[in-house]
Design an enzyme around this catalytic site. Structure first.
Site, mmCIF file in Angstrom:
data_model
loop_
_atom_site.group_PDB
_atom_site.id
_atom_site.type_symbol
_atom_site.label_atom_id
_atom_site.label_comp_id
_atom_site.label_asym_id
_atom_site.label_seq_id
_atom_site.Cartn_x
_atom_site.Cartn_y
_atom_site.Cartn_z
ATOM 1 N N GLU A 189 0.829 -1.196 0.000
ATOM 2 C CA GLU A 189 0.000 0.000 0.000
ATOM 3 C C GLU A 189 0.874 1.261 0.000
ATOM 4 O O GLU A 189 2.085 1.202 0.189
ATOM 5 C CB GLU A 189 -0.917 0.015 1.231
ATOM 6 C CG GLU A 189 -1.731 -1.262 1.405
ATOM 7 C CD GLU A 189 -2.776 -1.157 2.507
ATOM 8 O OE1 GLU A 189 -3.105 -0.016 2.904
ATOM 9 O OE2 GLU A 189 -3.261 -2.216 2.959
ATOM 10 N N ASP A 221 0.631 -3.588 5.135
ATOM 11 C CA ASP A 221 -0.414 -3.878 6.118
ATOM 12 C C ASP A 221 -0.485 -5.399 6.278
ATOM 13 O O ASP A 221 -1.287 -6.075 5.639
ATOM 14 C CB ASP A 221 -1.751 -3.310 5.630
ATOM 15 C CG ASP A 221 -2.873 -3.544 6.625
ATOM 16 O OD1 ASP A 221 -2.590 -3.556 7.830
ATOM 17 O OD2 ASP A 221 -4.025 -3.716 6.186
ATOM 18 N N GLN A 228 -8.693 -13.387 9.768
ATOM 19 C CA GLN A 228 -9.595 -12.447 9.103
ATOM 20 C C GLN A 228 -10.875 -13.124 8.619
ATOM 21 O O GLN A 228 -11.976 -12.593 8.786
ATOM 22 C CB GLN A 228 -8.868 -11.791 7.918
ATOM 23 C CG GLN A 228 -9.702 -10.757 7.169
ATOM 24 C CD GLN A 228 -8.936 -10.153 6.003
ATOM 25 O OE1 GLN A 228 -7.804 -10.535 5.711
ATOM 26 N NE2 GLN A 228 -9.547 -9.203 5.320
ATOM 27 N N LYS A 241 -5.439 -7.657 11.548
ATOM 28 C CA LYS A 241 -4.683 -6.527 11.019
ATOM 29 C C LYS A 241 -3.932 -5.747 12.092
ATOM 30 O O LYS A 241 -2.960 -5.060 11.795
ATOM 31 C CB LYS A 241 -5.648 -5.551 10.327
ATOM 32 C CG LYS A 241 -6.476 -6.146 9.204
ATOM 33 C CD LYS A 241 -5.708 -6.152 7.915
ATOM 34 C CE LYS A 241 -6.616 -6.443 6.730
ATOM 35 N NZ LYS A 241 -5.895 -6.329 5.458
ATOM 36 N N THR A 245 1.707 -2.924 11.349
ATOM 37 C CA THR A 245 1.673 -2.267 10.046
ATOM 38 C C THR A 245 3.021 -1.582 9.883
ATOM 39 O O THR A 245 3.399 -0.750 10.712
ATOM 40 C CB THR A 245 0.546 -1.212 9.967
ATOM 41 O OG1 THR A 245 -0.710 -1.854 10.197
ATOM 42 C CG2 THR A 245 0.524 -0.546 8.609
ATOM 43 N N GLU A 346 -4.044 -13.035 -3.220
ATOM 44 C CA GLU A 346 -4.396 -12.987 -4.643
ATOM 45 C C GLU A 346 -3.353 -13.691 -5.499
ATOM 46 O O GLU A 346 -3.690 -14.396 -6.456
ATOM 47 C CB GLU A 346 -4.505 -11.533 -5.095
ATOM 48 C CG GLU A 346 -5.554 -10.709 -4.384
ATOM 49 C CD GLU A 346 -5.351 -9.239 -4.645
ATOM 50 O OE1 GLU A 346 -5.877 -8.739 -5.666
ATOM 51 O OE2 GLU A 346 -4.643 -8.580 -3.848
#
Length: 403
Positions: A189, A221, A228, A241, A245, A346
């Site tokens: 990110e 992150d 989750q 989460k 971070t 992903e």
């Protein structure tokens, strides 16, 4: 043209000048600005009267400087540029330049609040298909407002801080169990650092973005996907989460990104008036994700559906204020191709398709000892590259379970 040895043509030349905070030996933390592979000690520069910022550059964190606002940010940047390009200042400035190899970079600012968005259409679609294969991947509200959640400011850490594998509940066919996460992931990110605060009850319009945001950092992150999946309905991310971070140690000013603005993706249906940013612009930032020495992904930030100005406008539209040092992150950056995804969820399609690393090693999610480095660049003036630094973290084993 700079007189600083080795800095001409560097991604960290006078067109960039990112700010950081460093330690050297036993001395307290102090502010510096990067030029090439050197760091200009701004504490010493202000003490010598070479740069004037009302003492803000003599603080152990960037927050007092961030609070000064854009006119002062621009004036200090102009003065530093002059010092590093006018050879007449070399005798006074050169003794204040320190090799980066001789300093320790620390957290550059004190984080006030931390908000994380979910603004990549490709990422949101992929996650929807993985987590909710029988439903529409995008929920009905996604194209109408920037989705986000409030994170935990106290666990935002600087690059190279070890990341302890989190523990928590995860679902099994026999019911929930407690233990270390077995599906630990990343999220590549970009974070936006707030300088000038806003008043409670006074939303920040999209056209006032640059009045409040000083610059950007890279963000990882870290995400425990098994935790989750069990906890996120109905209120969203929590323990999956909040454990860590990571951010890069350099805060790149918006002024260094003047040549990186590009048209953002068309938004359909049209957004509500408070979210209409004209011109509708995003940043052409090019990220790279390295997993144990193998580059596995190159996420493109220019394709983010929601812009940073829209995110700030939505964050404050209900009257919530922002404070100096607030950090809000873009959400995972993913492009249309598998090689452009910003998460291993992903990249491996939920762990079903392992990715090959060097020496024939295959991975789905992170194992103890794995190191992930996210780096990025942006286009600069006259074809020069702007370096955005890197954010790196290594996974260490989970601690003892609670009693």
């Amino acid at each position: 043209m700079t007189w600083v040895p080795g800095a001409q043509g560097s991604p960290y030349g006078v067109h960039n000048l990112p700010y950081g905070v460093f330690r050297q030996g036993d001395r307290p933390a102090r502010i510096g600005v990067r030029i090439g592979d050197l760091l200009l000690d701004l504490d010493a520069a202000e003490a010598a009267g070479l740069v004037l910022a009302g003492g803000a550059l003599r603080a152990p964190t960037l927050n007092p400087f961030l609070a000064l606002g854009r006119p002062q940010w621009s004036a200090v940047r102009s003065r530093i540029t002059h010092l590093l390009t006018d050879a007449g200042h070399r005798a006074a400035v050169e003794p204040l330049l320190l090799p980066l190899a001789e300093v320790e970079l620390v957290m550059p600012f004190e984080v006030g609040d931390y908000v994380d968005f979910y603004s990549s259409e490709h990422h949101a679609t992929n996650v929807g298909r993985i987590f909710r294969p029988d439903d529409e991947p995008l929920l009905p509200n996604w194209r109408h407002l920037p989705i986000g959640y409030h994170g935990r400011a106290g666990t935002v850490v600087v690059s190279d801080t070890p990341v302890i594998r989190p523990s928590g509940q995860r679902a099994t066919p026999d019911g929930p169990v407690f233990g270390p996460s077995t599906r630990l992931d990343i999220e590549a990110e970009v974070g936006f650092v707030v300088g000038v605060p806003s008043a409670p009850g006074a939303p920040v319009p999209v056209d006032r973005f640059a009045d409040h945001v000083f610059g950007i950092v890279l963000v990882n992150d870290w995400s425990a996907r098994d935790l989750q999946a069990w906890e996120y309905r109905p209120l969203g991310p929590f323990l999956a989460k909040s454990f860590a971070t990571s951010v890069s140690p350099w805060v790149v000013p918006l002024d260094a990104l003047a040549d990186a603005w590009v048209p953002a993706p068309e938004q359909n249906p049209p957004v509500l008036p408070y979210l209409r940013d004209v011109p509708h612009l995003g940043l052409d930032l090019r990220l790279e994700v390295d997993w144990n020495g193998t580059v596995v992904s190159r996420p493109p930030f220019a394709g983010m559906y929601w812009t940073a100005a829209q995110q700030l406008a939505h964050l404050t539209v209900n009257g919530a204020s922002v404070r100096t040092g607030d950090l809000y992150a873009s959400g995972t950056i993913s492009g249309p191709d598998r090689s452009e995804t910003g998460s291993f969820l992903e990249l491996t399609w939920g762990g079903a398709e392992p990715v090959g690393l060097d020496a024939g090693v295959k991975r789905t999610f992170l194992e103890d000892g794995d190191t992930v480095t996210i780096s990025a660049t942006a286009p600069g003036p006259d074809g020069i590259t702007v370096g955005l630094g890197e954010v790196r973290g290594t996974i260490v084993p989970a601690g003892a379970p609670p009693r």
